[in-house]
Motif scaffolding. Structure first.
Motif, PDB file in Angstrom:
ATOM      1  N   GLY A 124      28.763  96.346  43.680  1.00  0.00           N
ATOM      2  CA  GLY A 124      29.059  96.076  42.353  1.00  0.00           C
ATOM      3  C   GLY A 124      29.977  94.634  42.232  1.00  0.00           C
ATOM      4  O   GLY A 124      30.606  94.128  43.301  1.00  0.00           O
TER       5      GLY A 124
ATOM      6  N   ASP B 112      29.101  90.743  35.385  1.00  0.00           N
ATOM      7  CA  ASP B 112      28.519  92.134  35.711  1.00  0.00           C
ATOM      8  C   ASP B 112      27.265  92.192  36.316  1.00  0.00           C
ATOM      9  O   ASP B 112      26.268  91.958  35.473  1.00  0.00           O
TER      10      ASP B 112
ATOM     11  N   PHE C 109      24.984  94.530  39.615  1.00  0.00           N
ATOM     12  CA  PHE C 109      25.096  95.086  40.996  1.00  0.00           C
ATOM     13  C   PHE C 109      24.263  94.321  42.054  1.00  0.00           C
ATOM     14  O   PHE C 109      22.674  93.764  41.515  1.00  0.00           O
TER      15      PHE C 109
ATOM     16  N   TYR D 267      25.344  99.166  35.443  1.00  0.00           N
ATOM     17  CA  TYR D 267      25.593  97.837  35.500  1.00  0.00           C
ATOM     18  C   TYR D 267      24.355  97.367  34.678  1.00  0.00           C
ATOM     19  O   TYR D 267      23.406  97.743  34.632  1.00  0.00           O
TER      20      TYR D 267
ATOM     21  N   TYR E 137      20.951 100.192  30.822  1.00  0.00           N
ATOM     22  CA  TYR E 137      22.254 100.220  30.889  1.00  0.00           C
ATOM     23  C   TYR E 137      23.103 100.358  29.647  1.00  0.00           C
ATOM     24  O   TYR E 137      24.041 100.974  29.208  1.00  0.00           O
TER      25      TYR E 137
END
Length: 201
Positions: free
Chosen positions: A62, A81, A83, A115, A165
């Motif tokens: 992450g 943000d 992954f 994510y 998400y």
């Protein structure tokens, strides 16, 4: 034969190391100490098994991880943000048989609940054109390039938005249901990464 995706087991690290270092120019070689650090710190470290044999693996982090990859740092400088797929390898005898797609489907199903984007890179070398095609067919698009000066390699930096998400975030916040298929693939860790501990506090 069925492809099974599961958490890596500690006794398999030698096999993972051999698979990584036989993968060719699309992935940087590892030594045992480096692989051990990845094993101890990765948020996601899973293997593909086919016919009872290790057929591939995928390691991911992450965005808030303490990870020393220069390509990870490139994404960190530009995106809040995501992954990050640190590395993925498929045994040569299994290439073209769906192992890579099975690993990517699994990591996406993990990441899209947590994510907004999935990130990775592909080395820009003649031998890796197939990797660009694979990622493009999976929905990744280039967002820049990064020169890895230590290795003299230019990499295409790829990202893919994860459409589920926003709905998961708005519906569940940081508290996903306690269901078996949502269990974290970090059983090899003494404790999960901080972000995941907080999400389930």
């Amino acid at each position: 034969m069925t492809i099974a995706i599961r958490d890596v087991r500690e006794h398999e690290l030698d096999s993972v190391l051999a698979l990584n270092n036989a993968a060719g120019p699309a992935i940087l070689p590892l030594d045992a100490a480096r692989l051990r650090r990845l094993y101890e710190n990765a948020e996601y470290f899973r293997v593909a098994e086919r016919g009872g044999a290790l057929a591939g693996f995928l390691i991911g982090f992450g965005a808030q991880a303490q990870h020393d990859s220069v390509n990870f740092a490139w994404f960190r400088e530009r995106y809040p943000d995501f992954f990050y797929i640190d590395r993925v390898a498929v045994a040569s005898r299994r290439r073209g048989g769906g192992v890579g797609r099975a690993l990517y489907a699994d990591v996406q199903s993990y990441a899209e609940l947590r994510y907004p984007q999935l990130a990775c890179e592909v080395f820009l070398q003649p031998e890796t054109d197939h990797a660009l095609l694979f990622h493009g067919s999976f929905g990744f698009r280039e967002v820049g390039q990064n020169v890895m000066t230590e290795h003299g390699i230019r990499a295409a930096m790829l990202m893919k938005p994860l459409c589920s998400y926003a709905w998961v975030r708005d519906t569940y916040g940081g508290m996903l249901p306690d269901l078996p298929w949502l269990q974290r693939p970090y059983a090899h860790l003494a404790a999960p990464p901080a972000r995941l501990r907080e999400a389930h506090a």
